[in-house]
Design a protein around this motif. Structure first.
Motif, PDB file in Angstrom:
ATOM      1  N   MET A   1       0.846  -1.205   0.000  1.00 30.69           N
ATOM      2  CA  MET A   1       0.000   0.000   0.000  1.00 30.69           C
ATOM      3  C   MET A   1       0.877   1.250   0.000  1.00 30.69           C
ATOM      4  O   MET A   1       1.943   1.263   0.611  1.00 30.69           O
ATOM      5  CB  MET A   1      -0.911  -0.010   1.244  1.00 30.69           C
ATOM      6  CG  MET A   1      -2.020   1.038   1.151  1.00 30.69           C
ATOM      7  SD  MET A   1      -3.053   1.062   2.618  1.00 30.69           S
ATOM      8  CE  MET A   1      -3.926  -0.471   2.449  1.00 30.69           C
ATOM      9  N   LYS A   2       0.403   2.236  -0.705  1.00 34.35           N
ATOM     10  CA  LYS A   2       1.150   3.494  -0.785  1.00 34.35           C
ATOM     11  C   LYS A   2       0.357   4.611  -0.111  1.00 34.35           C
ATOM     12  O   LYS A   2      -0.876   4.624  -0.172  1.00 34.35           O
ATOM     13  CB  LYS A   2       1.356   3.881  -2.260  1.00 34.35           C
ATOM     14  CG  LYS A   2       2.229   2.893  -3.038  1.00 34.35           C
ATOM     15  CD  LYS A   2       3.651   3.403  -3.092  1.00 34.35           C
ATOM     16  CE  LYS A   2       4.500   2.510  -3.995  1.00 34.35           C
ATOM     17  NZ  LYS A   2       5.921   2.852  -3.859  1.00 34.35           N
ATOM     18  N   GLU A 180      -8.726   3.521   2.177  1.00 30.90           N
ATOM     19  CA  GLU A 180      -8.050   2.216   2.214  1.00 30.90           C
ATOM     20  C   GLU A 180      -7.064   2.143   3.391  1.00 30.90           C
ATOM     21  O   GLU A 180      -6.987   1.136   4.086  1.00 30.90           O
ATOM     22  CB  GLU A 180      -7.294   2.056   0.894  1.00 30.90           C
ATOM     23  CG  GLU A 180      -7.073   0.644   0.454  1.00 30.90           C
ATOM     24  CD  GLU A 180      -6.129   0.599  -0.772  1.00 30.90           C
ATOM     25  OE1 GLU A 180      -5.851  -0.498  -1.244  1.00 30.90           O
ATOM     26  OE2 GLU A 180      -5.669   1.693  -1.221  1.00 30.90           O
ATOM     27  N   LEU A 181      -6.336   3.241   3.598  1.00 29.13           N
ATOM     28  CA  LEU A 181      -5.348   3.308   4.674  1.00 29.13           C
ATOM     29  C   LEU A 181      -6.045   3.260   6.035  1.00 29.13           C
ATOM     30  O   LEU A 181      -5.619   2.557   6.954  1.00 29.13           O
ATOM     31  CB  LEU A 181      -4.518   4.593   4.536  1.00 29.13           C
ATOM     32  CG  LEU A 181      -3.409   4.790   5.566  1.00 29.13           C
ATOM     33  CD1 LEU A 181      -2.311   3.746   5.395  1.00 29.13           C
ATOM     34  CD2 LEU A 181      -2.814   6.209   5.454  1.00 29.13           C
TER      35      LEU A 181
END
Ligand code: ZN
Length: 245
Positions: A1-2, A180-181
């Protein structure tokens, strides 16, 4: 994940809020007043048992005293009847003599009954004293309970206020971060109580474990916008200048 490093750092702000919320929830569950109220409930229940027993003792004595008074009343009635017949002076001498004998024994009986009644009344006074004592203790315990309830309610209101304040600041912060984070963070937090921690001096802020060798190399190699996680506790490790990389 970024995620942008700045965004990752804001996870720590979110974590600070969530930690405070968890502390508030813990405080609510462990208020000293809750234990105090449980003790008081047990004390009051025991006092109520004692009070019932003491009241029964008083009632029993009242019943015994009433019975003796009724007996005394009967003796008195019988005595007046005998005295009236004696005063009339009619009837055979033997009968009058018998009446006089009966009056003597009635007087003795009355005196015995009155002695017994006096003794019962003393016992009743003692029993009433015991009952009064229990009722005073119960009244005192009820007062302490009311005071503890007030303190508990004040503490709960204070906790609710702080929670509301924290929730209000959490909402826009979480809303600002990539969904998402936040989902990942929330999932780790639900499992471990802590979603994200600062990596300081080569040590994970979540499990306090120091990173070595391959672990450290992996973190060093990661791009700034990579979301890195501790191998040990799975938490998101937020990197800053103090991370010791
Ligand atoms: Zn860790």
């Amino acid at each position: 994940m970024k995620a942008d490093p700045k965004v990752q750092r804001r996870l720590l702000d979110l974590q600070a809020i969530d930690t405070t919320l968890a502390q508030l929830a813990h405080r609510r569950r462990t208020l000293p007043e809750l234990a105090e109220l449980e003790t008081l409930a047990r004390e009051l229940s025991a006092l109520e048992d004692e009070r019932v027993r003491a009241q029964v003792a008083v009632d029993d004595l009242d019943r015994d005293i009433a019975r003796i008074e009724k007996d005394v009343e009967q003796v008195r009635a019988r005595k007046s009847k005998d005295e009236a017949r004696l005063a009339a002076g009619s009837g055979p001498a033997r009968e009058l003599e018998a009446l006089q004998h009966e009056l003597v024994s009635l007087n003795r009986r009355q005196s015995d009954l009155e002695d017994a009644e006096l003794e019962l009344m003393e016992q009743r006074e003692t029993a009433q004293g015991v009952l009064d004592g229990i009722e005073r203790r119960a009244a005192d315990a009820r007062e302490r309970r009311a005071a503890a309830e007030r303190r508990r309610d004040d503490a709960l209101a204070e906790i609710a206020k702080e929670e509301e304040f924290k929730r209000q600041s959490r909402q826009p912060l979480a809303g600002d971060l990539p969904a998402e984070l936040v989902t990942l963070y929330d999932k780790i937090r639900a499992d471990t109580g802590l979603g994200a921690a600062l990596l300081t001096g080569g040590r994970c802020g979540g499990c306090r474990l120091e990173l070595y060798g391959a672990d450290m190399a992996r973190i060093r190699k990661a791009a700034p916008d990579d979301v890195v996680r501790c191998e040990e506790c799975r938490r998101i490790m937020v990197r800053t200048n103090e991370s010791g990389l």
